[in-house]
Design a protein around this motif. Structure first.
Motif, short mmCIF file in Angstrom:
data_model
loop_
_atom_site.label_atom_id
_atom_site.label_comp_id
_atom_site.label_asym_id
_atom_site.label_seq_id
_atom_site.Cartn_x
_atom_site.Cartn_y
_atom_site.Cartn_z
N GLY A 73 0.84 -1.21 0.00
CA GLY A 73 0.00 0.00 0.00
C GLY A 73 0.87 1.25 0.00
N GLU A 74 1.86 1.26 0.85
CA GLU A 74 2.75 2.42 0.98
C GLU A 74 3.76 2.46 -0.19
OE1 GLU A 74 1.29 1.11 3.55
OE2 GLU A 74 0.78 2.81 4.82
N GLN A 75 4.09 1.27 -0.70
CA GLN A 75 5.00 1.22 -1.86
C GLN A 75 4.36 1.97 -3.04
OE1 GLN A 75 6.60 -2.64 -2.68
NE2 GLN A 75 7.39 -2.08 -4.68
N THR A 76 3.05 1.78 -3.21
CA THR A 76 2.33 2.41 -4.32
C THR A 76 2.38 3.93 -4.21
OG1 THR A 76 0.81 0.54 -4.24
CG2 THR A 76 0.07 2.49 -5.47
N THR A 77 2.02 4.48 -3.05
CA THR A 77 1.95 5.94 -2.94
C THR A 77 3.35 6.58 -3.04
OG1 THR A 77 1.81 5.61 -0.54
CG2 THR A 77 -0.22 6.18 -1.68
N ALA A 78 4.35 5.89 -2.47
CA ALA A 78 5.71 6.45 -2.52
C ALA A 78 6.18 6.56 -3.97
CB ALA A 78 6.68 5.60 -1.70
N ALA A 79 5.94 5.50 -4.75
CA ALA A 79 6.36 5.51 -6.15
C ALA A 79 5.60 6.60 -6.92
CB ALA A 79 6.11 4.14 -6.78
#
Ligand code: ADP
Ligand code: ASP
Ligand code: MG
Length: 407
Positions: A73-79
């Protein structure tokens, strides 16, 4: 030039428009000459959605794999944020928790940060990058992905701010700051300008989810100045800081409500030495945290023993209690899930008396029955029926004059 860590929560990155809004704010801070490290949550609702998928995949999702899943979930927003920043012409670089050097223990699902090796981030800052770190995650000594518990991006941000010796850790959220109570429950709630770490910690423990408990523990331990503020306007929010002498003049600074506990009562337990140990040792062995405990003595050498646990632990705690009740010869086990714990918190309680009496009178004036009471130096909590929770919060807010502007 200041070094600022900025954390944006789920509602602040809920879709591409909002991530664009975050990008605008980050760029503005960067353009002002400050060095910026951004820590992001997953889009609102995504972590819940991933948990639901995991429960469809398996009735008891493997904990290691669940962490791998939730971290996405956080990987998506960071990218996405790093992409937007680069598209707008800025140097930016995203980091997953382990790439940012966040080392945790091995407790899947609620890991603790042990250390942050932040050389990679520091090098990237020196090269003029805006840094974007995926919150809520790290890796253990084996390199396995871990997550930090619900709301854990707050803790990622404070820990990174501490490791980088940042000037401030800004927590951008969907409210303007820390309020005297949850503004969603009480429309008269007011923003607090400055609050001590100690009071903020109690508020977090007692149900104000605006900051994760561990983030406040971390900030307090390492003296990280935390600024809680809105990602949708420019207003000053709330500074969470060390206690100062003027703070003690306020007797009650906040009211909280926690709906996440359940009550278990063992009826007619033999009143003998060692019985409490027999009941609470198996619960401790099962890593179940017991919160409030009350024992009522009856006549005839028997007592009723009541305690509360979190709703997550309720089924296991009930099973264990039923087993132990048989072993010790208790009469029966009664349970209630529809309870709420309302609390009043304030540094001034250390030096003022009568707070408990005011609290009990206020609840009585609305005919709200108190089932359990517990106190510490700076708070008083009462367990009541869940259906009265919001009324109780509003009543206590008024009773302690929090509806009015602080002088
Ligand atoms: P984020 O997604 O940004 O991490 P959270 O939902 O975790 O945001 O926390 C913000 C919410 O905390 C607010 O929308 C508010 O309803 C709730 N909240 C509870 N108690 C308080 C309080 N005393 N002050 C401010 N917000 C509070
Ligand atoms: N995404 C995680 C959660 O929903 C962590 C966070 O938002 O801080 O709990
Ligand atoms: Mg949160």
């Amino acid at each position: 030039m200041a070094l600022r860590v900025q954390k944006y929560g789920g509602t602040s990155v809920a879709d591409i428009d909002r991530i664009n809004n975050v990008a605008g704010r980050v760029i503005k801070a960067h353009e002002s000459g400050d060095q910026i490290v951004v820590v992001l949550s997953a889009m609102a609702g995504v972590t819940d959605g991933l948990i639901s998928l995991a429960n469809q995949a398996s009735p008891r999702p493997d904990k290691r794999e669940l962490d791998v899943l939730l971290a996405t979930g956080e990987q998506t927003t960071a990218a996405l944020l790093a992409m937007i920043l680069k598209f707008r012409g800025y140097k930016a670089k995203s980091f997953l928790g382990f790439q940012a050097g966040i080392l945790t223990d091995q407790t899947s699902g609620k890991a603790r940060i042990l250390d942050i090796e932040c050389k990679k981030i520091q090098d990237a800052i020196q090269k003029g990058n805006i840094i974007v770190v995926a919150g809520f995650q790290g890796a253990d000594a084996n390199g396995d992905i871990t997550t930090l518990g619900r709301g854990g991006s707050d803790t990622s941000a404070v820990a990174i701010a501490s490791a980088l010796k940042a000037d401030v850790c800004e927590i951008f959220t969907d409210v303007d700051g820390v309020y005297t109570t949850d503004p969603r429950i009480c429309e008269k709630a007011r923003k607090i300008k400055r609050i001590s770490y100690e009071e903020m910690l109690e508020m977090a423990i007692l149900g104000a989810k605006v900051l994760q408990i561990r983030s406040v523990e971390f900030a307090k331990k390492y003296n990280v100045p935390v600024h809680v503020r809105s990602s949708f306007n420019e207003e000053e929010g709330t500074m969470v800081v060390n206690e100062s002498s003027d703070m003690e003049s306020v007797v009650v600074s906040g009211v909280t409500c926690d709906m996440n506990e359940a009550r278990i009562t063992l009826k007619k337990v033999p009143d003998q030495p060692g019985i409490s140990a027999k009941i609470f040792t198996p619960l401790a062995n099962a890593e179940i945290m017991v919160d409030m405990i009350i024992q009522n003595t009856r006549s005839g050498g028997e007592t009723d023993l009541t305690f509360t646990v979190t709703k997550d632990d309720f089924e296991r705690a009930k099973e264990i209690s039923e087993r132990v009740a048989k072993e010790v010869g208790a009469d029966e086990v009664l349970t209630k899930k529809e309870i709420a714990k309302v609390s009043v918190i304030g540094l001034g309680m250390k030096s003022h008396s009568g707070v408990a009496a005011t609290m009990f009178q206020a609840l009585a004036s609305e005919n709200i029955n108190i089932r359990l009471i517990s106190t510490s130096e700076i708070r008083i909590s009462c367990v009541i029926l869940a259906k009265y929770a919001e009324l109780a919060v509003r009543t206590l807010h008024a009773a302690f004059n929090l509806d009015k502007e602080r002088q």
